[in-house]
Design a protein around this motif. Structure first.
Motif, short mmCIF file in Angstrom:
data_model
loop_
_atom_site.label_atom_id
_atom_site.label_comp_id
_atom_site.label_asym_id
_atom_site.label_seq_id
_atom_site.Cartn_x
_atom_site.Cartn_y
_atom_site.Cartn_z
N PHE A 25 30.52 13.95 20.09
CA PHE A 25 31.30 12.58 20.15
C PHE A 25 32.76 13.11 19.93
O PHE A 25 33.61 12.07 20.73
N PRO A 26 33.31 13.95 19.31
CA PRO A 26 34.76 13.99 19.23
C PRO A 26 35.26 14.27 20.79
O PRO A 26 36.64 13.98 21.06
N ALA A 27 34.47 14.72 21.74
CA ALA A 27 34.60 15.38 23.00
C ALA A 27 34.22 14.19 24.08
O ALA A 27 34.53 14.34 25.14
N PHE A 28 33.83 13.09 23.45
CA PHE A 28 33.28 11.98 24.28
C PHE A 28 34.28 11.58 25.22
O PHE A 28 34.00 11.27 26.43
N ASP A 29 35.45 11.34 24.78
CA ASP A 29 36.45 10.86 25.50
C ASP A 29 36.82 11.82 26.77
O ASP A 29 36.89 11.44 27.86
N GLN A 30 36.69 12.99 26.44
CA GLN A 30 37.29 14.07 27.44
C GLN A 30 36.00 13.95 28.63
O GLN A 30 36.06 14.17 29.51
N ILE A 31 34.79 13.90 27.87
CA ILE A 31 33.53 14.23 28.91
C ILE A 31 33.49 12.94 29.88
O ILE A 31 33.53 12.91 31.08
N VAL A 32 33.42 11.67 29.11
CA VAL A 32 33.53 10.32 30.22
C VAL A 32 34.46 9.88 30.71
O VAL A 32 34.50 9.29 31.86
N HIS A 66 22.64 17.06 12.25
CA HIS A 66 22.08 18.20 13.03
C HIS A 66 20.69 18.02 13.94
O HIS A 66 20.29 18.88 14.06
N SER A 67 20.48 16.87 14.11
CA SER A 67 18.96 16.61 14.82
C SER A 67 18.92 15.51 15.66
O SER A 67 17.92 15.13 16.14
N GLN A 68 20.24 14.83 16.07
CA GLN A 68 20.33 13.83 16.92
C GLN A 68 19.98 13.95 18.25
O GLN A 68 20.34 15.27 18.82
N SER A 69 19.30 12.99 19.01
CA SER A 69 19.25 12.78 20.47
C SER A 69 20.48 12.04 21.19
O SER A 69 20.58 11.06 20.66
N VAL A 70 21.31 12.66 22.12
CA VAL A 70 22.50 11.85 22.34
C VAL A 70 22.57 11.61 23.99
O VAL A 70 23.38 10.78 24.41
N GLU A 71 21.34 11.87 24.66
CA GLU A 71 21.48 11.52 26.04
C GLU A 71 21.72 10.09 26.40
O GLU A 71 22.23 9.78 27.34
N GLN A 72 21.40 9.20 25.60
CA GLN A 72 21.56 7.78 26.16
C GLN A 72 23.13 7.45 26.00
O GLN A 72 23.33 6.62 26.74
N PHE A 73 23.76 8.18 25.42
CA PHE A 73 25.21 7.62 25.37
C PHE A 73 25.75 7.90 26.69
O PHE A 73 27.21 7.47 26.88
N PHE A 74 25.27 8.76 27.48
CA PHE A 74 26.02 9.33 28.76
C PHE A 74 25.54 8.41 29.86
O PHE A 74 26.24 8.70 31.02
N VAL A 114 8.40 7.80 25.91
CA VAL A 114 8.71 8.63 24.75
C VAL A 114 9.76 9.29 24.54
O VAL A 114 10.29 10.25 25.31
N HIS A 115 10.78 9.07 23.58
CA HIS A 115 12.04 9.95 23.32
C HIS A 115 12.31 9.75 21.58
O HIS A 115 11.80 9.07 21.03
N GLU A 116 13.04 11.03 21.42
CA GLU A 116 13.43 11.04 19.86
C GLU A 116 14.48 10.17 19.61
O GLU A 116 14.58 9.84 18.29
N ALA A 117 15.21 9.56 20.34
CA ALA A 117 16.46 8.79 19.93
C ALA A 117 16.00 7.41 19.62
O ALA A 117 14.79 7.14 19.91
N PRO A 118 16.57 6.64 18.77
CA PRO A 118 16.24 5.45 18.35
C PRO A 118 16.05 4.50 19.51
O PRO A 118 16.34 4.81 20.78
N ILE A 119 15.02 3.66 19.25
CA ILE A 119 14.51 2.76 20.41
C ILE A 119 15.83 1.85 21.02
O ILE A 119 15.76 1.86 22.22
N THR A 120 16.52 1.22 20.19
CA THR A 120 17.42 0.70 20.47
C THR A 120 18.44 1.00 21.64
O THR A 120 19.18 2.07 20.98
N ALA A 121 18.53 0.57 22.84
CA ALA A 121 19.37 1.22 23.95
C ALA A 121 19.19 2.73 24.07
O ALA A 121 20.45 3.38 24.52
N GLY A 122 18.07 3.07 23.71
CA GLY A 122 17.69 4.47 24.20
C GLY A 122 17.62 4.65 25.69
O GLY A 122 17.71 3.57 26.47
N ALA A 123 17.47 5.98 26.26
CA ALA A 123 17.18 6.15 27.69
C ALA A 123 15.98 5.23 28.06
O ALA A 123 15.89 4.65 29.37
N GLY A 124 15.17 5.35 27.27
CA GLY A 124 13.72 4.49 27.53
C GLY A 124 14.15 2.98 27.96
O GLY A 124 13.22 2.50 28.59
N ALA A 125 15.15 2.54 27.47
CA ALA A 125 15.45 0.93 27.72
C ALA A 125 15.83 0.71 28.90
O ALA A 125 15.44 -0.17 29.83
N GLU A 126 16.65 1.44 29.42
CA GLU A 126 17.16 1.71 31.10
C GLU A 126 15.79 1.64 31.96
O GLU A 126 15.81 1.24 33.04
#
Length: 297
Positions: free
Chosen positions: A47-54, A89-97, A233-245
């Protein structure tokens, strides 16, 4: 292992512990034509690199009218739960991108997939975020070919054909999906009463999405149009997870074919817990319950 000795310290080196610096350096080097593989030690710290990435890597080609790009940049990062990683150290972050046009996001499920997808990511003309389920580093075993090979990005794989319901996942949860499918056929005595005989022989189509952005809409929609039911099925939270899209697209593309609402199974809408990670992550029983509910809707 051995990369420094083989390629030298001019190509393989440690950086300061600053994620935005690692990615920013990678964007600059990629823009100069170099092939760059940057590593963020845990996806939780991307997330500190989120601005650089997106805002930089993803938009570089667009904002310059394709005069410049950071397409030779691949960002590797371990993700998902490992049993003792807790909230940082356990999060799934794919949905943020997922809304970041210009990026690709990939999650492999096994060593062979990791090699083929990683080489494809490195050679792709777009910046790629390559998320590696850390629990699979030591638990997933395959004989990986030493020859050079790639696996196409944005192509889902049907791991098991079926006709009654579609089960979609990526990364580590796929192994829980396989367990759930076996459990559906032969439920343990303690829960057998909750699994109707009518669904125990259901034919489940299991799909590994592999690329989360841009994902293989065609393969998924064709499967759901055929089966009429879908569980994601995904490990990230249900709300706004990749599964929602994915569910939103399937509701639009397969509305007249659906026999039940698209069901999502994921983590709770809480921070990843300090203890009892197995209660937080979607396990075989939760997935099997989702299959039963969809099949009996």
């Amino acid at each position: 292992m051995g990369l420094v000795e083989e390629y030298g310290r001019e190509r393989v080196f440690n950086t300061p512990l600053t994620e935005q610096g690692i990615v920013g350096f990678g964007i600059g080097a990629a823009a100069m034509g170099h092939t760059v593989i940057a590593e963020i030690q845990f996806a939780d710290y991307i997330f500190p690199a989120f601005d650089q990435i997106v805002n930089e890597a993803a938009k570089y080609r667009f904002r310059s009218g394709n005069q410049h790009n950071a397409g030779k940049l691949t960002i590797r990062s371990p993700c998902m739960g490992v049993g003792h990683g807790a909230l940082y150290h356990s999060q799934s972050v794919e949905q943020f991108f997922m809304p970041a046009a210009g990026l690709k996001v990939v999650v492999p499920r096994s060593p062979i997939q990791a090699k083929g997808l990683l080489l494809a990511s490195i050679r792709d003309e777009n910046p790629v975020v390559f998320l590696e389920p850390k629990i699979l580093y030591r638990s997933s075993v395959e004989h990986v070919p030493v020859d050079d090979f790639t696996i196409p990005l944005s192509t889902a794989e049907v791991l098991q054909p079926g006709k009654d319901i579609t089960l979609i996942s990526w990364g580590a949860p796929l192994y829980s999906c396989v367990q759930a499918m076996e459990m559906l056929k032969n439920p343990p005595a303690s829960i057998a009463q909750h699994v109707p005989q009518s669904v125990r022989n259901a034919s489940v189509e299991l799909i590994d999405l592999r690329t989360i952005l841009p994902w293989d809409r065609k393969t998924v929609a064709e499967s759901v149009a055929k089966t009429g039911r879908c569980v994601i099925v995904h490990e990230a939270p249900i709300t706004a997870g990749a599964g929602a899209e994915i569910a939103a697209h399937l509701q639009q593309a397969c509305f007249l074919n659906l026999e039940a609402p698209v069901r999502r199974i994921g983590g709770f809408d809480t921070p990843f817990p300090h203890v009892h990670e197995t209660w937080y992550k979607p396990g075989p029983i939760q997935i099997m319950d989702g299959l039963v509910r969809s099949l009996t809707y």
